[in-house]
Design a protein around this motif. Sequence first.
Motif, PDB file in Angstrom:
ATOM      1  N   ILE A 182       0.996  -1.579   0.175  1.00  0.00           N
ATOM      2  CA  ILE A 182       0.067   0.095  -0.250  1.00  0.00           C
ATOM      3  C   ILE A 182       0.820   0.566  -0.045  1.00  0.00           C
ATOM      4  CG2 ILE A 182      -1.644   1.290   1.309  1.00  0.00           C
ATOM      5  CD1 ILE A 182      -2.487  -1.850   2.321  1.00  0.00           C
ATOM      6  N   VAL A 183       0.910   2.034  -0.638  1.00  0.00           N
ATOM      7  CA  VAL A 183       1.682   3.623  -1.067  1.00  0.00           C
ATOM      8  C   VAL A 183       0.521   4.406  -0.548  1.00  0.00           C
ATOM      9  CG1 VAL A 183       2.757   4.989  -2.318  1.00  0.00           C
ATOM     10  CG2 VAL A 183       2.980   2.283  -2.730  1.00  0.00           C
ATOM     11  N   LYS A 184       0.888   5.108   0.534  1.00  0.00           N
ATOM     12  CA  LYS A 184       0.319   6.507   0.967  1.00  0.00           C
ATOM     13  C   LYS A 184       0.760   7.377   0.993  1.00  0.00           C
ATOM     14  CE  LYS A 184      -0.998   6.802   5.408  1.00  0.00           C
ATOM     15  NZ  LYS A 184       0.286   7.927   5.767  1.00  0.00           N
ATOM     16  N   GLU A 185       0.633   8.793   1.090  1.00  0.00           N
ATOM     17  CA  GLU A 185       1.114  10.059   1.384  1.00  0.00           C
ATOM     18  C   GLU A 185       0.316  10.083   2.422  1.00  0.00           C
ATOM     19  OE1 GLU A 185       1.598  13.091   1.333  1.00  0.00           O
ATOM     20  OE2 GLU A 185       2.805  13.045  -0.663  1.00  0.00           O
ATOM     21  N   LEU A 190      -2.784  12.132  -3.198  1.00  0.00           N
ATOM     22  CA  LEU A 190      -2.834  11.521  -4.176  1.00  0.00           C
ATOM     23  C   LEU A 190      -3.605  12.151  -5.270  1.00  0.00           C
ATOM     24  CD1 LEU A 190      -1.804   7.398  -2.526  1.00  0.00           C
ATOM     25  CD2 LEU A 190       0.286   9.444  -3.230  1.00  0.00           C
ATOM     26  N   SER A 191      -2.725  12.413  -6.810  1.00  0.00           N
ATOM     27  CA  SER A 191      -4.139  12.596  -7.628  1.00  0.00           C
ATOM     28  C   SER A 191      -4.098  11.505  -8.248  1.00  0.00           C
ATOM     29  CB  SER A 191      -2.783  13.647  -8.560  1.00  0.00           C
ATOM     30  OG  SER A 191      -1.526  13.545  -8.608  1.00  0.00           O
ATOM     31  N   HIS A 192      -4.993  11.627  -9.350  1.00  0.00           N
ATOM     32  CA  HIS A 192      -5.319  10.717  -9.858  1.00  0.00           C
ATOM     33  C   HIS A 192      -4.495  10.399 -10.748  1.00  0.00           C
ATOM     34  CE1 HIS A 192      -8.700   9.215 -13.031  1.00  0.00           C
ATOM     35  NE2 HIS A 192      -7.865   9.158 -13.852  1.00  0.00           N
ATOM     36  N   GLU A 193      -3.467  11.285 -10.977  1.00  0.00           N
ATOM     37  CA  GLU A 193      -2.294  10.838 -12.516  1.00  0.00           C
ATOM     38  C   GLU A 193      -1.374   9.766 -11.500  1.00  0.00           C
ATOM     39  OE1 GLU A 193      -3.879  14.181 -13.973  1.00  0.00           O
ATOM     40  OE2 GLU A 193      -3.850  13.555 -11.964  1.00  0.00           O
ATOM     41  N   THR A 194      -1.533   9.951  -9.911  1.00  0.00           N
ATOM     42  CA  THR A 194       0.149   9.464  -9.493  1.00  0.00           C
ATOM     43  C   THR A 194      -0.826   7.782  -8.878  1.00  0.00           C
ATOM     44  OG1 THR A 194       0.975  11.171  -8.305  1.00  0.00           O
ATOM     45  CG2 THR A 194       1.036   8.999  -7.082  1.00  0.00           C
ATOM     46  N   VAL A 203       1.407  -1.631  -7.082  1.00  0.00           N
ATOM     47  CA  VAL A 203       0.603  -1.545  -6.627  1.00  0.00           C
ATOM     48  C   VAL A 203      -0.916  -1.919  -6.042  1.00  0.00           C
ATOM     49  CG1 VAL A 203       0.438   0.401  -4.603  1.00  0.00           C
ATOM     50  CG2 VAL A 203       2.343   0.358  -5.980  1.00  0.00           C
ATOM     51  N   ARG A 204      -1.109  -2.317  -4.656  1.00  0.00           N
ATOM     52  CA  ARG A 204      -1.972  -2.980  -4.828  1.00  0.00           C
ATOM     53  C   ARG A 204      -3.607  -2.194  -4.161  1.00  0.00           C
ATOM     54  NH1 ARG A 204      -1.588  -8.901  -3.770  1.00  0.00           N
ATOM     55  NH2 ARG A 204      -3.673  -9.003  -2.828  1.00  0.00           N
ATOM     56  N   VAL A 205      -2.881  -1.405  -3.417  1.00  0.00           N
ATOM     57  CA  VAL A 205      -3.710  -0.160  -2.534  1.00  0.00           C
ATOM     58  C   VAL A 205      -3.032   0.616  -2.595  1.00  0.00           C
ATOM     59  CG1 VAL A 205      -5.036   0.819  -0.656  1.00  0.00           C
ATOM     60  CG2 VAL A 205      -4.102  -2.194  -1.370  1.00  0.00           C
ATOM     61  N   ALA A 206      -3.422   2.233  -2.456  1.00  0.00           N
ATOM     62  CA  ALA A 206      -3.354   3.960  -2.565  1.00  0.00           C
ATOM     63  C   ALA A 206      -4.353   4.258  -1.255  1.00  0.00           C
ATOM     64  CB  ALA A 206      -3.696   4.257  -3.869  1.00  0.00           C
ATOM     65  N   ASP A 207      -3.030   5.195  -0.633  1.00  0.00           N
ATOM     66  CA  ASP A 207      -3.783   5.622   0.809  1.00  0.00           C
ATOM     67  C   ASP A 207      -3.572   7.239  -0.374  1.00  0.00           C
ATOM     68  OD1 ASP A 207      -4.342   6.875   3.091  1.00  0.00           O
ATOM     69  OD2 ASP A 207      -3.454   5.637   3.931  1.00  0.00           O
ATOM     70  N   VAL A 208      -4.999   7.821   0.025  1.00  0.00           N
ATOM     71  CA  VAL A 208      -4.779   8.631  -0.797  1.00  0.00           C
ATOM     72  C   VAL A 208      -3.893   9.832   0.009  1.00  0.00           C
ATOM     73  CG1 VAL A 208      -6.003   8.736  -2.022  1.00  0.00           C
ATOM     74  CG2 VAL A 208      -6.923   9.591   0.158  1.00  0.00           C
ATOM     75  N   ALA A 241     -10.769  15.884  -1.878  1.00  0.00           N
ATOM     76  CA  ALA A 241     -10.752  15.959  -2.628  1.00  0.00           C
ATOM     77  C   ALA A 241     -10.048  14.889  -3.872  1.00  0.00           C
ATOM     78  CB  ALA A 241     -10.046  17.132  -3.320  1.00  0.00           C
ATOM     79  N   CYS A 242      -9.098  14.428  -3.126  1.00  0.00           N
ATOM     80  CA  CYS A 242      -7.904  13.051  -3.629  1.00  0.00           C
ATOM     81  C   CYS A 242      -9.685  12.116  -3.792  1.00  0.00           C
ATOM     82  CB  CYS A 242      -7.176  12.867  -2.352  1.00  0.00           C
ATOM     83  SG  CYS A 242      -5.435  14.002  -2.164  1.00  0.00           S
ATOM     84  N   LEU A 243     -10.074  11.362  -3.207  1.00  0.00           N
ATOM     85  CA  LEU A 243     -10.911  10.072  -3.701  1.00  0.00           C
ATOM     86  C   LEU A 243     -11.501  10.781  -4.700  1.00  0.00           C
ATOM     87  CD1 LEU A 243     -12.536  10.080   0.152  1.00  0.00           C
ATOM     88  CD2 LEU A 243     -10.875   8.710  -1.352  1.00  0.00           C
ATOM     89  N   LEU A 244     -11.873  12.033  -5.157  1.00  0.00           N
ATOM     90  CA  LEU A 244     -13.307  12.425  -6.085  1.00  0.00           C
ATOM     91  C   LEU A 244     -12.203  12.050  -7.232  1.00  0.00           C
ATOM     92  CD1 LEU A 244     -15.017  15.264  -4.381  1.00  0.00           C
ATOM     93  CD2 LEU A 244     -16.318  13.576  -5.452  1.00  0.00           C
ATOM     94  N   ASP A 245     -10.989  13.132  -7.476  1.00  0.00           N
ATOM     95  CA  ASP A 245     -10.073  12.682  -8.116  1.00  0.00           C
ATOM     96  C   ASP A 245      -9.589  11.384  -8.813  1.00  0.00           C
ATOM     97  OD1 ASP A 245      -8.502  14.248 -10.383  1.00  0.00           O
ATOM     98  OD2 ASP A 245      -6.691  13.848  -9.274  1.00  0.00           O
ATOM     99  N   ALA A 246      -9.572  10.438  -7.323  1.00  0.00           N
ATOM    100  CA  ALA A 246      -9.306   8.846  -7.576  1.00  0.00           C
ATOM    101  C   ALA A 246     -10.575   8.168  -8.502  1.00  0.00           C
ATOM    102  CB  ALA A 246      -8.787   8.367  -6.101  1.00  0.00           C
ATOM    103  N   GLN A 247     -11.279   9.035  -8.580  1.00  0.00           N
ATOM    104  CA  GLN A 247     -12.939   8.323  -9.183  1.00  0.00           C
ATOM    105  C   GLN A 247     -12.805   7.300 -10.526  1.00  0.00           C
ATOM    106  OE1 GLN A 247     -16.068   8.232  -8.241  1.00  0.00           O
ATOM    107  NE2 GLN A 247     -15.314   9.477  -6.120  1.00  0.00           N
TER     108      GLN A 247
END
Length: 364
Positions: A182-185, A190-194, A203-208, A241-247
């Motif tokens: 899990i990669v976390k900021e 974390l942006s959509h692009e990241t 990476v299996r999971v991203a923690d924004v 914002a990150c969660l919305l961006d990750a849609q």
Amino acid sequence: MIAERKDDHVRLAVEHQRGHSGRNQFDEVTFVHHALAGIDRSNVSLATTFAGIAWQAPLYINAMTGGSVNTGLINRDLAIAARETGVAIASGSVSAYLKDPSCADTFRVLREQNPHGFVLANVNATASVENARRAVDLLEADALQIHVNTAQETVMPEGDRSFSSWVPQIEKIVAAVDVPVIVKEVGNGLSHETVLLLQELGVRVADVGGRGGTDFARIENGRRELADYAFMDGWGQSTAACLLDAQGVGIPVLASGGVRNPLDVARALALGASGVGVSGGFLRTLLDGGVPALIAQISTWLDQLAALQTMLGARTPADLTRCDLLIHGQLRDFCADRGVDTWRLARRSSGLDGPTTRREANDD
């Protein structure tokens, strides 16, 4: 010196929590209330599954500390609270242990006090493959967090100034360890692009890990003699914002940063998070009231989250993604600029969301 820095981080993080205004962009997310959407509480489950990981609740104690006598005691108490409430727990960065194995017990206590729980080890993006494996072995970890923190490192007096190796190193670690990565900021988002790049790296999971909670750039500035990086306060995107961006991304996301109450947990889950992490708020409760107070807080949050799911008609945390959401204020402006379709978010319960709630760049 590392132990002193870890103690400084705890002290400054708690001061930041106590001095925080209390508002963030989760306040710009509201549920549309449907008066007859409710279901029976007996049919509600808090269990969540993502990327082959199964948790009995979508709440977890996120990475905090370790590396000194004082922080070892904090980790012991956090582990007891995790054990008694059944939530997952992540260690703070084990870099101190990797440099000085004598402080192993300050991290190992997470597993000793929580032998059957879900424990995540935590390393930075410069960790070697060998050290990533050592971190997993130290905690008999069920998953490995890799934290990314360019803003914090930039402000930290002794911080890293070379970031180009991080992407290839993350890819090497993912390929070499036997647990999910899990990669976390750490608080700048974390942006959509990241998130898409992390998916490409395996990476299996991203923690924004978005803005809104503990601001580590601000904390590091507090450790500088002249405090001359104040202009970095508030850097990055909020968790909402990150969660919305990750849609529409192809890997599960977790939410942390600025989660203040069970409603924020429900908001984050409705925005697409598979789990929600809390650090600073739980730390403050622990230091103010001890282990019993933290156990009571987590237990209350879980009970209240189940109550919200009951009212909203969500049998599982994942079902919250079918609830209608309204996006307001600056967060709505962010969505407009980043191509997130808020119209569909507000009408999901009618089946109008389609396969994604993110507009393509060439859409009208």
